[in-house]
Design a protein around this motif. Structure first.
Motif, short mmCIF file in Angstrom:
data_model
loop_
_atom_site.label_atom_id
_atom_site.label_comp_id
_atom_site.label_asym_id
_atom_site.label_seq_id
_atom_site.Cartn_x
_atom_site.Cartn_y
_atom_site.Cartn_z
N ARG A 158 2.46 139.45 67.92
CA ARG A 158 2.72 140.31 66.66
C ARG A 158 3.69 139.31 65.66
O ARG A 158 3.51 139.26 64.92
CB ARG A 158 4.24 141.40 67.47
CG ARG A 158 3.34 142.43 67.94
CD ARG A 158 3.84 143.64 69.00
NE ARG A 158 4.08 143.83 69.88
CZ ARG A 158 4.17 144.92 70.72
NH1 ARG A 158 5.37 144.84 70.72
NH2 ARG A 158 3.57 145.92 72.27
N LEU A 159 4.00 137.96 66.37
CA LEU A 159 4.55 137.12 65.63
C LEU A 159 3.45 136.21 64.75
O LEU A 159 3.61 136.37 63.51
CB LEU A 159 5.29 135.69 66.23
CG LEU A 159 5.47 135.05 65.46
CD1 LEU A 159 6.77 135.03 64.48
CD2 LEU A 159 6.08 133.83 66.33
N SER A 206 -3.96 142.16 65.22
CA SER A 206 -3.83 142.97 63.86
C SER A 206 -2.65 144.31 63.49
O SER A 206 -2.95 144.27 62.58
CB SER A 206 -5.42 143.72 63.99
OG SER A 206 -5.17 144.18 64.47
N SER A 207 -2.96 144.66 64.64
CA SER A 207 -1.62 146.38 64.27
C SER A 207 0.08 145.14 63.53
O SER A 207 0.77 145.61 62.54
CB SER A 207 -0.74 146.77 65.74
OG SER A 207 -2.40 146.43 66.11
N ALA A 208 0.38 144.44 64.00
CA ALA A 208 1.62 143.36 63.07
C ALA A 208 1.10 143.12 62.26
O ALA A 208 1.91 143.36 60.90
CB ALA A 208 1.85 142.51 63.78
N ARG A 209 0.13 142.49 61.81
CA ARG A 209 -0.20 142.78 60.35
C ARG A 209 -0.54 143.33 60.12
O ARG A 209 0.39 143.60 58.39
CB ARG A 209 -1.75 141.41 60.45
CG ARG A 209 -2.72 140.72 59.06
CD ARG A 209 -3.02 140.23 59.10
NE ARG A 209 -4.91 141.39 59.64
CZ ARG A 209 -5.54 140.55 60.82
NH1 ARG A 209 -5.18 139.82 61.52
NH2 ARG A 209 -6.48 141.74 61.08
N VAL A 237 12.30 143.52 56.69
CA VAL A 237 12.55 143.46 58.22
C VAL A 237 11.74 144.13 59.14
O VAL A 237 11.19 145.61 59.67
CB VAL A 237 13.56 143.24 59.61
CG1 VAL A 237 13.79 142.51 60.41
CG2 VAL A 237 14.96 142.82 58.21
N PHE A 238 10.30 142.38 59.75
CA PHE A 238 9.57 143.97 61.05
C PHE A 238 10.59 142.80 62.33
O PHE A 238 10.74 141.76 62.88
CB PHE A 238 7.99 142.94 61.00
CG PHE A 238 7.20 143.18 61.98
CD1 PHE A 238 7.55 144.47 62.99
CD2 PHE A 238 6.48 142.41 62.98
CE1 PHE A 238 6.31 144.89 63.73
CE2 PHE A 238 5.85 142.26 63.81
CZ PHE A 238 5.14 143.58 64.13
N ILE A 278 12.66 139.75 63.54
CA ILE A 278 12.96 139.76 64.75
C ILE A 278 11.67 139.91 65.95
O ILE A 278 11.12 140.81 66.45
CB ILE A 278 14.13 140.33 64.23
CG1 ILE A 278 15.49 140.84 63.91
CG2 ILE A 278 14.58 140.33 66.16
CD1 ILE A 278 15.75 141.71 63.86
N ALA A 279 11.48 138.55 65.79
CA ALA A 279 10.37 138.57 67.56
C ALA A 279 11.02 137.97 68.81
O ALA A 279 12.39 137.95 68.99
CB ALA A 279 9.76 137.27 67.21
N ALA A 280 9.84 138.73 69.43
CA ALA A 280 10.90 139.22 71.13
C ALA A 280 9.46 138.89 72.01
O ALA A 280 8.32 138.73 71.61
CB ALA A 280 11.09 140.46 71.70
#
Length: 340
Positions: A207-208, A175-178, A252-253, A195-197
Motif C-alpha cells: 500500500r505504501l 494497484s488498489s492503493a495507487r 491523507v491516505f 499513514i502507513a501501517a
C-alpha cells in the motif's frame, strides 16, 4: 445415597446390524458411504440407526482414514486488534462457511506472543489438523517454516514476500492503493500524506508502494508516518504527528479504515474540517467506513470472499488437486464517499 444417573450405554454398529438383520460389514459400508449395498438393506440400516440411536465414532473413523476433518485458521495479530478489525472476522466467517459445507471443523488459533508461536507450531506439527489457513503472516515467520517443513496443506491470505511459491489468496494492494491515491489527487489536493501501517507484511508495504507510485516526483518522505498495526489508536497518534510536522497537509491516505477513523478523530480535535480542509481516504470498506462522519472513501476489500477462496484452496489440496501457486487475486473497487 448416590444421585448419579447411570451412564447410558452407547449404541454400537453391532446393535445396528442386529436390528437391521444384516452383517456388520454391510452396516460399515453404509456408514462410510460405500457402494454395493442394496436399496432394501440401505433403508433397513437407516431405520435401525434411527431406532437404536447410533452415532458414529468419528475419532476412530478419522484415525483409520488418517484425517482429522479439521482445518486450522491462524491469525497473526494481537487479541485486541482481532476484536477491533472487522476484516479478520469476515475472512474467518467466509472460511468457516466453506469448510462447514464440506463437513470440516475450523480451529481458531491466535498468535499474540512468542509463546503463542511455539504453542501453535507444536499444535500444527502434532497432526491435529489436515490443513491450515494463515492470515497476516510476516516475512520469515517461524510458523510458516513449520508448515513448509511438515508439508501441511496451506493457504495464505496475503503473500509473505519470502515465499514466492506458496498457495495464496489476496488482492493487489499496490494497484488498489495507487488507484485511490490518484482519485484523492484528482480532488485538487497538493500536500498529500500517508499513514502507513504494518510494513512488516505484504499488505502494508504494497500500500505504501502504491501511494508512492501515484505521487511520483511529488512523493515526500516527510509526509509519511508509519505505525505497526492497523488500529484506530495508531491513526490518532500518527495524524497528530503529521499535523505537528506538516501543518499544511491537505490530504491523507490511511492504510486501513480503522487507521483512517482514528486520523479523522485527530483532525477534528485539531479544528480541521473534513473534507474542506483535509480530504482523507482509507482501505478495506469495513464497518469503520460507515461509522465515520462524513462516511469514508475507501477501497473495497472482499474479506469474506478471501476466506471462502482460502478454504476452497485447502479443500482442493486435500482432494489431491494441485494448488494455484500463482495466487488468486480478487477485485478491489474504489468506493467514493464524503470524506474526500
Amino acid at each position: 445415597m448416590s444421585t448419579d444417573r447411570p451412564r447410558q450405554k452407547r449404541a454400537t454398529i453391532i446393535d445396528v446390524a442386529r436390528e437391521a438383520g444384516v452383517s456388520r460389514g454391510t452396516v460399515s459400508r453404509v456408514i462410510n458411504g460405500e457402494r454395493y449395498v442394496s436399496a432394501e438393506s440401505q433403508s433397513a440400516i437407516e431405520a435401525a440407526i434411527a431406532k437404536v440411536g447410533y452415532l458414529p465414532n468419528t475419532a476412530a473413523r478419522n484415525l483409520v482414514m488418517q484425517r482429522t476433518l479439521a482445518v486450522a485458521f491462524v491469525v497473526h495479530e494481537p487479541a485486541s486488534l482481532f476484536a477491533e478489525d472487522p476484516n479478520i472476522g469476515a475472512i474467518m466467517l467466509g472460511a468457516n462457511a466453506t469448510l462447514s459445507d464440506a463437513d470440516y471443523q475450523m480451529v481458531l488459533l491466535i498468535v499474540d506472543s512468542e509463546r503463542d508461536t511455539q504453542r501453535v507450531s507444536r499444535y500444527l506439527s502434532g497432526g491435529f489438523v489436515d490443513g491450515v489457513i494463515i492470515v497476516s503472516a510476516r516475512a520469515y515467520d517461524p510458523i510458516t517454516r513449520v508448515v513448509e517443513k511438515i508439508g501441511l496443506p496451506a493457504a495464505f491470505v496475503g503473500h509473505p514476500p519470502d515465499l514466492p511459491q506458496i498457495p495464496f489468496v489476496g488482492i493487489d494492494n499496490r494497484s488498489s492503493a495507487r488507484s485511490i491515491t490518484e482519485r484523492l489527487i484528482a480532488t485538487g489536493r497538493s500536500r498529500i500524506g500517508m499513514i502507513a501501517a504494518a510494513l512488516d507484511r505484504d499488505s502494508g508495504a504494497d500500500r505504501l508502494a502504491g501511494f508512492r507510485d501515484a505521487l511520483g516526483d511529488r512523493f515526500d518522505e516527510n509526509l509519511v508516518e508509519s505505525v505497526p498495526l492497523y488500529e484506530f489508536s495508531a491513526g490518532v497518534s500518527a495524524m497528530q504527528e503529521l499535523l505537528k510536522r506538516e501543518p499544511d497537509i491537505d490530504g491523507v491516505f490511511a492504510a486501513s479504515d480503522a487507521v483512517a477513523a482514528g486520523a479523522m478523530n485527530a483532525l477534528r480535535a485539531a479544528g480541521r474540517s473534513i473534507p474542506r480542509d483535509v480530504g482523507i481516504v482509507g482501505f478495506d470498506d469495513s464497518t469503520w467506513a460507515l461509522r465515520t462522519k462524513p462516511t469514508l472513501s475507501t477501497v473495497h476489500q472482499p474479506a469474506q470472499g478471501l476466506g471462502e477462496a482460502a478454504a476452497a484452496s485447502i479443500l482442493g489440496q486435500l482432494r489431491g488437486e494441485p494448488p494455484q501457486l500463482g495466487g488468486i487475486l480478487l477485485e478491489t473497487p474504489v468506493v467514493w464517499r464524503g470524506s474526500a
